[in-house]
Design an enzyme around this catalytic site. Structure first.
Site, mmCIF file in Angstrom:
data_model
loop_
_atom_site.group_PDB
_atom_site.id
_atom_site.type_symbol
_atom_site.label_atom_id
_atom_site.label_comp_id
_atom_site.label_asym_id
_atom_site.label_seq_id
_atom_site.Cartn_x
_atom_site.Cartn_y
_atom_site.Cartn_z
ATOM 1 N N THR A 95 41.019 -20.293 77.137
ATOM 2 C CA THR A 95 39.985 -21.281 76.906
ATOM 3 C C THR A 95 39.961 -22.087 78.285
ATOM 4 O OG1 THR A 95 40.267 -21.141 74.675
ATOM 5 C CG2 THR A 95 39.137 -23.041 75.444
ATOM 6 N N THR A 171 45.931 -20.608 74.945
ATOM 7 C CA THR A 171 46.872 -21.515 74.056
ATOM 8 C C THR A 171 47.326 -20.670 72.749
ATOM 9 O OG1 THR A 171 44.967 -22.285 72.518
ATOM 10 C CG2 THR A 171 45.683 -23.539 74.260
ATOM 11 N N ASP A 172 46.745 -19.583 72.284
ATOM 12 C CA ASP A 172 47.252 -18.743 70.961
ATOM 13 C C ASP A 172 48.771 -18.357 71.312
ATOM 14 O OD1 ASP A 172 44.836 -19.357 69.943
ATOM 15 O OD2 ASP A 172 44.255 -17.117 69.722
ATOM 16 N N LYS A 248 52.274 -23.638 68.600
ATOM 17 C CA LYS A 248 51.025 -24.217 68.366
ATOM 18 C C LYS A 248 50.874 -24.396 66.736
ATOM 19 C CE LYS A 248 46.349 -22.650 68.763
ATOM 20 N NZ LYS A 248 45.067 -22.025 69.478
#
Ligand code: ASP
Length: 425
Positions: A95, A171-172, A248
């Site tokens: 992202t 980020t995943d 996360k």
């Protein structure tokens, strides 16, 4: 009216006035970051724009072009400032390198490291950057080969004189890549992973603040693989998490990343750049650069649930898997029915690490019968290591040695801060 990225503008829409700094924007739109830290996006033909302060580098923008927002594929030379620390910024996608495709509504990775640098003019005050594109993928498409390619590129940049590394990443699965590099690289300089939860063209994007905080950590004394992301939902500070202790923990909040079973290494204040540390860390130059590649992809995490059929383990044993991580219950348990299969894995010289689906806390299989039986069957207690960290550790250890006993002894050791002696929180 001509405006460009970094300019301070006033926008009037239906009698309401907004002021802010021009951000990277989609064609036909202008996105500004307001003093509150939130972004606002407007369709250019529906607003009146007044330039208040010219802060950009090149006055090449106009409403007829790409919203007047400067975009460059090769800006590294222009943004360098002599005398500042040399930082390499490696982009992988995610992202932080994305914008919405307004035709499809989907977010896709389209920016390179240089685009990110051009989009955030504040970065040029912090370091002398060199951009390098590793990939432009969403991080759910990463695998153990991607981790190794990335690690190799990081090592090349450090050898070439980089005094700090920033890896921009989705980020995943950022935590998996950070763990992989923690084991593969002994580093004399900071290696900082950063991403964003919301793309640059969205209100409240976190990309600029996260990148600026990451740059501050990249020039700091913290010579570890770390993740730097928003510490709260406001634009006040970022947290610096050890790569092997971070997870996360939220799908969409900007402060999604949390250290588990450890305090964060520290925080970076967004406005002052001040870094505060809370736990011990490896200092710049303390370790010499060492690259230890090698990853065994045939490893898996299996989550135990009440009544789960133990023959699921047979699949892995008979399909050439070399190691397993079990996400057990509580202190680290599976049902009595699973014990013979754990024994079978042990007999097949397949290391099995036990972690907990509680995430917080430490494994202790000496309390209940089921736990004791698991230990007798050869299971290795993952201590207070996260399941994902244990998986990547297992993959790395099995990529280093073929010797089962040696692998088991390495898995019991703390190799890169993944096991803490005394669990925080
Ligand atoms: N799916 C995206 C990725 O991990 C999400 C993000 O970057 O935040 O690449």
């Amino acid at each position: 009216m001509e405006f460009k990225q970094g300019d301070w503008v006033r926008i009037e829409k239906n009698g309401t006035v907004y002021e802010g700094k021009v951000m990277p924007s989609m064609e036909g739109y202008i996105t500004i970051k307001m003093k509150s830290g939130y972004n606002a996006g407007f369709s250019i033909d529906k607003v009146r724009i007044t330039l208040l302060e010219n802060n950009g580098e090149i006055a090449n923008g106009s409403n007829g072009g790409r919203n007047g927002v400067k975009e460059s594929k090769n800006v590294t030379e222009k943004i360098s400032k002599p005398g500042l620390p040399k930082i390499a910024i490696l982009s992988t996608g995610g992202t932080i390198a994305s914008k919405i495709d307004y035709r499809t509504g989907a977010v896709t990775s389209q920016f390179t490291a240089d685009d990110i640098l051009a989009a955030i003019p504040e970065l040029k005050e912090i370091a002398d950057f060199k951009g390098r594109v590793i990939s432009s993928i969403l991080s759910e498409n990463m695998d153990s080969d991607s981790w190794q390619n990335l690690a190799k590129a990081v090592v090349e940049e450090i050898e070439a004189g980089a005094e700090g590394i920033i890896v921009t990443h989705g980020t995943d699965t950022m935590m998996y890549s950070a763990v992989a590099l923690s084991f593969m690289i002994e580093t004399p300089v900071p290696i900082v992973f950063v991403g964003s939860q919301r793309s640059a063209d969205r209100p409240s994007s976190d990309n600029a603040m996260n990148a600026i905080c990451a740059a501050r950590v990249a020039i700091s004394d913290i010579a570890e693989v770390v993740v730097v992301m928003h510490g709260t939902t406001s634009d006040d500070f970022c947290e610096i998490h050890r790569g092997t202790k971070v997870r996360k923990m939220h799908t969409s909040r900007r402060d999604a990343f949390k250290s588990v079973n450890s305090l964060p290494i520290g925080t970076v204040d967004y406005s002052t750049g001040e870094i505060k540390t809370f736990i011990d860390y490896t200092r710049r130059g303390e370790k010499a650069l060492k690259f230890k590649p090698g990853m065994e992809p045939k490893c898996a995490i299996v989550k135990f649930t009440p009544g789960a059929d133990p023959t699921v383990l047979d699949y892995y044993i008979s399909n050439g898997y070399r190691g397993l991580v079990i996400e057990g219950t509580g202190l680290g348990h599976v049902s009595t029915k699973w014990i013979p299969l754990l024994q079978k894995a042990g007999d097949a010289k397949m290391p099995v690490i036990v972690t907990s689906q509680c995430l917080n806390g430490r494994i202790c299989d000496r309390v209940y019968d089921t736990g004791r039986d698991m230990l007798k069957a050869g299971a290795i207690e993952g201590e207070d290591t996260l399941p994902e960290t244990s998986l990547v550790k297992l993959m790395w250890v099995l990529g280093q040695t073929e010797d089962f006993e040696k692998a088991v002894s390495m898995l019991r050791e703390d190799l890169s801060g993944e096991i803490t002696e005394c669990t925080h929180k």
